[in-house]
Design a protein around this motif. Sequence first.
Motif, mmCIF file in Angstrom:
data_model
loop_
_atom_site.group_PDB
_atom_site.id
_atom_site.type_symbol
_atom_site.label_atom_id
_atom_site.label_comp_id
_atom_site.label_asym_id
_atom_site.label_seq_id
_atom_site.Cartn_x
_atom_site.Cartn_y
_atom_site.Cartn_z
ATOM 1 N N VAL A 88 34.289 15.445 62.535
ATOM 2 C CA VAL A 88 33.772 15.637 61.181
ATOM 3 C C VAL A 88 34.638 14.894 60.170
ATOM 4 C CG1 VAL A 88 33.016 17.329 59.472
ATOM 5 C CG2 VAL A 88 33.039 17.956 61.895
ATOM 6 N N PHE A 121 35.164 14.657 56.057
ATOM 7 C CA PHE A 121 34.815 15.388 54.841
ATOM 8 C C PHE A 121 34.909 14.486 53.608
ATOM 9 C CE2 PHE A 121 36.510 18.488 57.846
ATOM 10 C CZ PHE A 121 35.518 19.458 57.831
ATOM 11 N N GLU A 178 36.466 15.178 50.709
ATOM 12 C CA GLU A 178 37.766 15.175 50.058
ATOM 13 C C GLU A 178 38.868 14.829 51.044
ATOM 14 O OE1 GLU A 178 37.680 18.631 46.901
ATOM 15 O OE2 GLU A 178 36.535 19.112 48.695
ATOM 16 N N ASN A 193 41.701 13.808 50.546
ATOM 17 C CA ASN A 193 43.064 14.228 50.174
ATOM 18 C C ASN A 193 43.344 15.679 50.535
ATOM 19 O OD1 ASN A 193 41.256 15.138 48.314
ATOM 20 N ND2 ASN A 193 42.584 14.878 46.555
ATOM 21 N N LYS A 194 42.285 16.429 50.902
ATOM 22 C CA LYS A 194 42.536 17.783 51.376
ATOM 23 C C LYS A 194 42.170 17.892 52.850
ATOM 24 C CE LYS A 194 41.574 19.670 46.872
ATOM 25 N NZ LYS A 194 40.437 20.126 46.074
ATOM 26 N N SER A 195 41.934 16.753 53.461
ATOM 27 C CA SER A 195 41.541 16.765 54.863
ATOM 28 C C SER A 195 42.576 16.036 55.711
ATOM 29 C CB SER A 195 40.162 16.116 55.001
ATOM 30 O OG SER A 195 39.828 15.956 56.337
ATOM 31 N N LEU A 196 43.097 14.940 55.194
ATOM 32 C CA LEU A 196 44.264 14.332 55.843
ATOM 33 C C LEU A 196 45.453 15.237 55.519
ATOM 34 C CD1 LEU A 196 43.966 10.540 54.953
ATOM 35 C CD2 LEU A 196 43.583 11.585 57.177
ATOM 36 N N PHE A 197 46.338 15.439 56.493
ATOM 37 C CA PHE A 197 47.477 16.314 56.262
ATOM 38 C C PHE A 197 48.615 15.519 55.603
ATOM 39 C CE2 PHE A 197 45.707 18.386 60.276
ATOM 40 C CZ PHE A 197 44.968 19.309 59.546
ATOM 41 N N GLY A 241 42.469 5.814 47.825
ATOM 42 C CA GLY A 241 41.419 6.707 48.314
ATOM 43 C C GLY A 241 40.600 6.091 49.437
ATOM 44 N N GLY A 242 40.213 4.837 49.264
ATOM 45 C CA GLY A 242 39.406 4.172 50.292
ATOM 46 C C GLY A 242 40.151 4.079 51.611
ATOM 47 N N ARG A 265 39.348 5.806 55.263
ATOM 48 C CA ARG A 265 39.290 5.047 56.519
ATOM 49 C C ARG A 265 40.200 5.678 57.568
ATOM 50 N NH1 ARG A 265 40.715 -0.773 55.416
ATOM 51 N NH2 ARG A 265 41.007 -0.288 53.213
ATOM 52 N N ALA A 300 31.684 9.865 48.573
ATOM 53 C CA ALA A 300 31.420 10.336 47.208
ATOM 54 C C ALA A 300 32.658 10.311 46.322
ATOM 55 C CB ALA A 300 30.832 11.744 47.254
ATOM 56 N N SER A 301 33.847 10.270 46.929
ATOM 57 C CA SER A 301 35.059 10.347 46.104
ATOM 58 C C SER A 301 35.736 8.998 45.887
ATOM 59 C CB SER A 301 36.064 11.313 46.740
ATOM 60 O OG SER A 301 35.527 12.604 46.781
ATOM 61 N N VAL A 302 35.046 7.912 46.165
ATOM 62 C CA VAL A 302 35.664 6.600 45.932
ATOM 63 C C VAL A 302 34.798 5.787 44.978
ATOM 64 C CG1 VAL A 302 36.804 6.574 48.178
ATOM 65 C CG2 VAL A 302 34.531 5.570 47.952
#
Lengths: 263, 276
Positions: free
Chosen positions: A83, A85, A87, A89-93, A140-141, A145, A166-168
Amino acid sequence: MADPVLTLDHLGVTLRGRDGSVTEVTADVSLEVAPREFVSIVGPSGSGKTTLLKAASGLRDPTVGAVRFAGSPVEGVPSGISVVFQEYNKSLFPWLSIGKNVAMGARRLAPPARAEHVRDALHKVGLDGFASRYPWELSGGMQQRAALARALVSDPQLLMMDEPFASVDALTRGHLEDVVADLWERSSFAALMVTHDVGEAVYLSDRVLVLSARPSRVLAEITIDLPRPRTQSHTRQLPRFVELEAQVLERVEEAGRMAVGID
Amino acid sequence: MLEGRAPVDETGAAMPDARGPARVRFRRLGRQLGGVVVAIVVWELVSVSGLVTDQALAGVPSTARALASHLGPLASAAGGTLEAWAVGLAIAAAGGVVVGTLVGRSRLAEAFTEVLVRMMRPLPSLALIPIAILVAGLGLKMTAGLVAFTSFWPVFINTRYGVHQVENLFIDTARTLDLHGGRLLVQVILPAAAPLIASGLQIALSLALVVTVSVELVGGTGGIGSFVLRAQQAGAVPTMYAGILIGGLIGWALNTGFRAVVQRWVPWADRAERRL
């Protein structure tokens, strides 16, 4: 159609708030995703797309109906599903380097093979040489990736994406779409993407499903018969693309009008 | 959407060191030292002006002389203070993190402990000295016990909050990566809570020093507190100020050291949110 990778059978999700309120988010959604197929779900905001994806991936139990992945009922997230997501920045640790984040997706592999897979996955998304960087050091991009690399390093049968672009910004967005399209064409996974961007859904998909407003059901199913490989500059100019996009948009607007009618 | 702002996408290496370039750091250090110098000048001016009698305020030169001539006793007093501080803080840190984690992950435990926490936390530790003396007698055990009790709370409260408010998306992501139970706790929840745990520890560290010195002052159990008390009773005002100065320096050193440790080990603390 070959045996589907994913089957949603009359799926319904009702959310219970802490105050005891009950909201029927998803009423009755049935769909199948075939192996190697790219399916998108579009719908007006508030149509419970994210909820639907969570139920489909096994992150949340549906209230009614069933989810089957590769023929078996889903309990928890199956190992063949990855999956991505919205966001990142809240999904990569943030406490792990990019390389270690990606390695999280390959924990089933033995360490030597894991390192190789991680390198390979980073290469595929164009992040060679960034393994030792931290997510917060990247744009962000690039972070998205990296999230994509983490999702694909396990060689999944099904990639689920929740509003992945949606966030880029718009330029990065087009680029990321092509990264996904390219990876999808060169690999063997099926994809199920949730988005509110009609053009994006048409551009990437074999099939687009339009959800109604909540409680949502499938309002329309539109097959995208555009030739592949597709490119931003070429495909999006095709009369057929414009026609399909208008078709989908019309149904989404219809769904939106229904929502206003309900309220 | 911050990405559109800077052409960092393909180079990626553009993020500067959070502490800034060397020149900026140097200038900041200069300003900090400037503040110290101004404070010393004001201190000396007040002392020379006679606004405060020299029975209550020693001047800078006499304090410096007292400092130089009491280096040995001061060092051993500092050692005593640091020992009680370290033992108490270690107990508080371990207890606060463990209990905070357990309570933060359980709604039942949270409700169960809520009233208790609100009652215990504002208890002034000095009011507990009589109990502590009855339980542990005068000495290191008593001091460390009081320090542990007082500095447990900020660690506990921050840890509880930290593990409680971990982003749902971190948890969801972890579940898609097949992280459950102990792995979820150690690899996701605790690192996600680490910035808040660290700031709890930072508060606890200063509080522990205040309590250590206070207990030493009241209980006469050795350390910087007792040094200051004895100097005061002997009318050795400059020596008393030397002791106070050492107490302040210890606090500064501990705080600075801890901040460096946090920057090294929890570098995501103030940066992870940057690209929201």
